[in-house]
Write a protein that holds these residues in place. Structure first.
Motif, PDB file in Angstrom:
ATOM      1  N   HIS A 209       0.835  -1.203   0.000  1.00 14.95           N
ATOM      2  CA  HIS A 209       0.000   0.000   0.000  1.00 14.95           C
ATOM      3  C   HIS A 209       0.870   1.252   0.000  1.00 14.95           C
ATOM      4  O   HIS A 209       1.007   1.927   1.026  1.00 14.95           O
ATOM      5  CB  HIS A 209      -0.918   0.011   1.227  1.00 14.95           C
ATOM      6  N   PRO A 210       1.464   1.607  -1.125  1.00 11.84           N
ATOM      7  CA  PRO A 210       2.324   2.796  -1.178  1.00 11.84           C
ATOM      8  C   PRO A 210       1.528   4.064  -1.508  1.00 11.84           C
ATOM      9  O   PRO A 210       1.363   4.426  -2.667  1.00 11.84           O
ATOM     10  CB  PRO A 210       3.307   2.454  -2.300  1.00 11.84           C
ATOM     11  N   TYR A 211       1.038   4.727  -0.497  1.00 16.79           N
ATOM     12  CA  TYR A 211       0.248   5.943  -0.718  1.00 16.79           C
ATOM     13  C   TYR A 211       1.132   7.103  -1.156  1.00 16.79           C
ATOM     14  O   TYR A 211       2.345   7.100  -0.973  1.00 16.79           O
ATOM     15  CB  TYR A 211      -0.510   6.318   0.564  1.00 16.79           C
ATOM     16  N   GLY A 212       0.494   8.121  -1.719  1.00 11.62           N
ATOM     17  CA  GLY A 212       1.219   9.296  -2.182  1.00 11.62           C
ATOM     18  C   GLY A 212       1.778   9.080  -3.574  1.00 11.62           C
ATOM     19  O   GLY A 212       1.308   8.235  -4.335  1.00 11.62           O
ATOM     20  N   TYR A 213       2.776   9.861  -3.906  1.00 14.80           N
ATOM     21  CA  TYR A 213       3.336   9.839  -5.252  1.00 14.80           C
ATOM     22  C   TYR A 213       3.980   8.495  -5.574  1.00 14.80           C
ATOM     23  O   TYR A 213       4.448   7.771  -4.692  1.00 14.80           O
ATOM     24  CB  TYR A 213       4.359  10.951  -5.422  1.00 14.80           C
ATOM     25  N   GLY A 214       4.009   8.182  -6.868  1.00 15.47           N
ATOM     26  CA  GLY A 214       4.582   6.934  -7.337  1.00 15.47           C
ATOM     27  C   GLY A 214       6.027   7.079  -7.762  1.00 15.47           C
ATOM     28  O   GLY A 214       6.662   8.126  -7.561  1.00 15.47           O
ATOM     29  N   PRO A 215       6.589   6.036  -8.378  1.00 12.08           N
ATOM     30  CA  PRO A 215       8.008   6.047  -8.747  1.00 12.08           C
ATOM     31  C   PRO A 215       8.358   7.039  -9.839  1.00 12.08           C
ATOM     32  O   PRO A 215       9.530   7.341 -10.044  1.00 12.08           O
ATOM     33  CB  PRO A 215       8.252   4.606  -9.213  1.00 12.08           C
ATOM     34  N   ASP A 216       7.354   7.560 -10.546  1.00  7.74           N
ATOM     35  CA  ASP A 216       7.634   8.574 -11.562  1.00  7.74           C
ATOM     36  C   ASP A 216       8.089   9.880 -10.936  1.00  7.74           C
ATOM     37  O   ASP A 216       8.916  10.599 -11.488  1.00  7.74           O
ATOM     38  CB  ASP A 216       6.386   8.819 -12.417  1.00  7.74           C
ATOM     39  N   ARG A 217       7.558  10.195  -9.769  1.00  8.20           N
ATOM     40  CA  ARG A 217       7.815  11.483  -9.125  1.00  8.20           C
ATOM     41  C   ARG A 217       8.689  11.351  -7.877  1.00  8.20           C
ATOM     42  O   ARG A 217       9.332  12.317  -7.458  1.00  8.20           O
ATOM     43  CB  ARG A 217       6.488  12.145  -8.762  1.00  8.20           C
ATOM     44  N   SER A 218       8.691  10.176  -7.275  1.00 11.23           N
ATOM     45  CA  SER A 218       9.396   9.997  -6.004  1.00 11.23           C
ATOM     46  C   SER A 218      10.533   8.997  -6.151  1.00 11.23           C
ATOM     47  O   SER A 218      10.304   7.794  -6.317  1.00 11.23           O
ATOM     48  CB  SER A 218       8.415   9.511  -4.924  1.00 11.23           C
ATOM     49  N   SER A 219      11.748   9.472  -6.041  1.00 12.24           N
ATOM     50  CA  SER A 219      12.900   8.563  -6.073  1.00 12.24           C
ATOM     51  C   SER A 219      12.880   7.661  -4.848  1.00 12.24           C
ATOM     52  O   SER A 219      13.380   6.527  -4.890  1.00 12.24           O
ATOM     53  CB  SER A 219      14.207   9.364  -6.122  1.00 12.24           C
ATOM     54  N   PHE A 220      12.306   8.157  -3.766  1.00 12.81           N
ATOM     55  CA  PHE A 220      12.190   7.351  -2.551  1.00 12.81           C
ATOM     56  C   PHE A 220      11.357   6.099  -2.816  1.00 12.81           C
ATOM     57  O   PHE A 220      11.755   4.981  -2.462  1.00 12.81           O
ATOM     58  CB  PHE A 220      11.562   8.189  -1.434  1.00 12.81           C
ATOM     59  N   GLN A 221      10.196   6.273  -3.440  1.00 15.06           N
ATOM     60  CA  GLN A 221       9.352   5.115  -3.744  1.00 15.06           C
ATOM     61  C   GLN A 221      10.076   4.168  -4.692  1.00 15.06           C
ATOM     62  O   GLN A 221       9.988   2.943  -4.552  1.00 15.06           O
ATOM     63  CB  GLN A 221       8.029   5.570  -4.362  1.00 15.06           C
ATOM     64  N   GLN A 222      10.782   4.718  -5.654  1.00 15.90           N
ATOM     65  CA  GLN A 222      11.498   3.891  -6.617  1.00 15.90           C
ATOM     66  C   GLN A 222      12.553   3.041  -5.910  1.00 15.90           C
ATOM     67  O   GLN A 222      12.677   1.830  -6.168  1.00 15.90           O
ATOM     68  CB  GLN A 222      12.159   4.786  -7.671  1.00 15.90           C
ATOM     69  N   LYS A 223      13.305   3.645  -5.008  1.00 18.24           N
ATOM     70  CA  LYS A 223      14.357   2.915  -4.299  1.00 18.24           C
ATOM     71  C   LYS A 223      13.784   1.857  -3.366  1.00 18.24           C
ATOM     72  O   LYS A 223      14.303   0.741  -3.267  1.00 18.24           O
ATOM     73  CB  LYS A 223      15.230   3.898  -3.517  1.00 18.24           C
ATOM     74  N   ARG A 224      12.697   2.215  -2.657  1.00 12.19           N
ATOM     75  CA  ARG A 224      12.122   1.247  -1.715  1.00 12.19           C
ATOM     76  C   ARG A 224      11.521   0.061  -2.458  1.00 12.19           C
ATOM     77  O   ARG A 224      11.617  -1.077  -2.002  1.00 12.19           O
ATOM     78  CB  ARG A 224      11.050   1.916  -0.863  1.00 12.19           C
TER      79      ARG A 224
END
Length: 609
Positions: A209-224
């Motif tokens: 459940h990754p709420y908020g911005y996705g990997p397109d906008r968030s490098s944090f989400q991409q790395k996690r």
């Protein structure tokens, strides 16, 4: 003999894991169809879902609703729902769960279920047998790594229930697909704990459940996400699919900030005056650097603190900080603090710093490393509030306390600070003077009032201390808003598209129908249709996306000849044809592809090729 048969069925399933059909649709939606408002409008709701191109609905299949009487299982409400879903051509993703606070009313003998595994086994078996041949995919619990597991998340308690569910579902039908219940974001610590507890071999895919911005906008989400996948690969599960069974963003608004944008600047100035500290004209506020994720995206501004600059501060830096140079530190912005900051924040207040303790209940949870060295969360309000000398009360802690209020009254001290009276400020938890020692003081700045106009507690208060030079400014009023409705619409499309391009097979936006009417309550504003079923822009965005890409699109690659901030993704439609979806996370960009002019702005453009 039954155990031998069960073991054989599980072994057969493990040797030939069921594969999801290649043509499966990614278009999921989360909803609460059994709530009074949604069931009353079920045909209208399902009709709107079908019109928007949604193909799968996610909803709880509750122990508390099905197993209300020991040894009996009542599926009537779910049978009715499945019949309606069949009429509208939609699939059902059930969440098998049994939350303590739901089942303790009718089945206290089964609380908590991890201590009553046979009750859980019988429940899962009954569900599997009743819906054999009708339901194929089963999600096991929801956010068991967060507040849906009491008293605190514990993978060693969850995994035995996952194993039981896997055994029973596979015994009923080896083609059943078992999904690890959606984790709170890319929770790598809990995933490691699951593997350590023996989860391998007892699930077919994992939900997050990754709420908020996705990997397109968030490098944090991409790395996690990459780290999450690597842990799966390290455990031999690289080929297992990932689903996102909740994602999105609420559109709640803060009436407090809309009325008085500089209220917290004034409150901080008042706090500084009370402890004899001068504030610089250009206010700098320290903010914690996550020790769990040091690379987390850091924002140096807050809409609720205009004109102030936030700077990242580590625990070691806070321990050495001079309050004369760093007069304010944002100790808590929601409900959780990391353990590494506990002692440095206390010392900071002792030295003369102003600590901001904001949130629904500030300092309610503590994020820490468990015995396995992985990050986990525990409820720590008693521990932290006693340590820092603050307190709170809510409807479940004291009889007569309202569940929420919109009524406030600015006190004399608040008006001295320059804070005017508010209208319709949403508050659900209330600060108190509990845990204060002799010589300490709790100065109310804004009181929250109950329905009779009597104080229910403080919405904003200043805590000063006899043996500490600094102060704590606390606030439980709704002080920050979410996405605008247009931002939610853009978020919806970019989440689906960017995660599909990163190998996620299916997504469920949370949720379809807003759960209430309050514009300030976060939980009331996740829906893509309003309480009265009036569509938000996000509903039309969902419909436009599915119309462009068809029922079961397949990611076909990226256009490489565009700037880094431009997302240009190619999808093949199951119905035939290829579509280019493009948007920009920075400046708008125009380009040409396959002889077509393409516009990449904040809104996604769909170009048929």
């Amino acid at each position: 003999m039954n155990r031998i048969k069960l073991a054989a069925a599980v072994l057969a399933a493990a040797l030939a894991l069921p594969a999801l059909r290649a043509g499966d649709s990614p278009w999921g939606i989360a909803a609460h169809p059994h709530s009074e408002m949604e069931w009353k409008n079920i045909d209208r709701q399902l009709g709107m879902m079908r019109e928007a191109g949604m193909t799968s609905l996610r909803h709880d299949m509750k122990f508390s609703g099905i197993a209300r009487k020991k040894g009996e299982y009542d599926f009537r409400r779910y049978d009715e729902l499945l019949a309606r879903l069949d009429e509208y051509g939609m699939h059902f993703l059930p969440i098998l769960e049994g939350y303590d606070w739901e089942i303790e009313k009718s089945r206290p003998d089964a609380v908590p279920l991890y201590k009553h595994p046979e009750e859980w086994r019988k429940f899962v078996r009954a569900c599997a047998e009743h819906y054999k041949g009708r339901l194929k995919v089963w999600e096991i619990w929801n956010e068991q790594d967060g507040g849906f597991w009491k008293p605190n998340p514990n993978a060693s308690q969850y995994v035995p229930l996952l194993k039981i569910a896997y055994e029973e579902l596979k015994a009923a039908d080896p083609e059943n697909i078992v999904v690890v219940g959606g984790l709170c974001g890319w929770n790598t610590g809990y995933l490691r704990d699951m593997y350590a507890a023996g989860a391998k071999g007892f699930f077919d895919l994992i939900a997050v459940h990754p709420y908020g911005y996705g990997p397109d906008r968030s490098s944090f989400q991409q790395k996690r996400m990459a780290e999450f996948k690597q842990i799966m690969a390290d455990n031999g599960d690289a080929a297992k699919p990932l689903w996102i069974t909740e994602c999105g963003g609420a559109t709640h608004r803060s009436s407090l900030i809309a009325q008085q944008p500089d209220v917290f600047r004034k409150a901080i100035g008042y706090a500084a005056g009370k402890i004899g500290r001068a504030l610089p004209e250009n206010l700098v506020v320290g903010a914690p650097v996550s020790q769990e994720f040091p690379d987390r995206d850091f924002s140096d501004t807050r809409a609720w603190l205009p004109g102030a600059k936030l700077v990242p501060v580590t625990p070691d830096e806070l321990a050495e900080a001079d309050p004369a140079k760093l007069p304010v530190f944002l100790g808590c912005e929601h409900t959780t603090v990391e353990e590494a900051y506990k002692k440095p924040m206390l010392e900071y207040v002792k030295k003369g710093g102003i600590l901001l303790a904001f949130g629904e209940v500030p300092m309610y949870n503590l994020r820490y490393r468990n015995r396995q060295g992985n990050w986990s969360t525990r409820g720590a309000a008693d521990e932290l509030h006693s340590l820092f000398g603050i307190g709170f009360q809510a409807w479940w802690t004291k009889p007569g306390i309202p569940k929420f209020t919109l009524r406030t009254r600015t006190t004399g001290a608040g008006k001295e600070a320059g804070i005017n009276d508010f209208r319709n400020v949403y508050t659900t938890r209330f600060l108190t003077a509990a845990n204060m020692k002799e010589g300490d003081a709790c100065v109310p700045l804004v009181e929250a009032l109950d329905g009779k106009g009597e104080p229910a507690g403080e919405g904003m208060a200043l805590y000063t201390f006899r043996d500490r030079k600094g102060a704590i400014l606390g606030c439980t009023m709704q002080f920050a808003g979410g996405f605008t409705e247009q931002e939610q619409a853009e978020l919806l499309q970019t989440l689906y598209l960017s995660y599909l391009a990163n190998g996620i097979d299916r997504l469920y936006f949370y949720d379809f129908h807003s759960d209430g009417e309050s514009p300030a309550e976060r939980e009331n504003n996740f829906g893509i249709v309003r309480w009265n079923y009036e569509p938000k822009p996000a509903y039309f965005a969902y419909r436009a996306m599915t119309a462009a890409l068809g029922r079961a699109p397949k990611f076909a690659g990226r256009v490489e000849s565009v700037p880094e901030h431009v997302q240009a993704l190619l999808f093949d439609r199951a119905e035939g044809g290829r579509v280019l979806a493009a948007w920009s996370t920075g400046e708008p960009h125009r380009f040409e592809y396959a002889g077509k002019a393409v516009e990449a702005g904040t809104k996604v453009s769909f170009t048929a090729l």
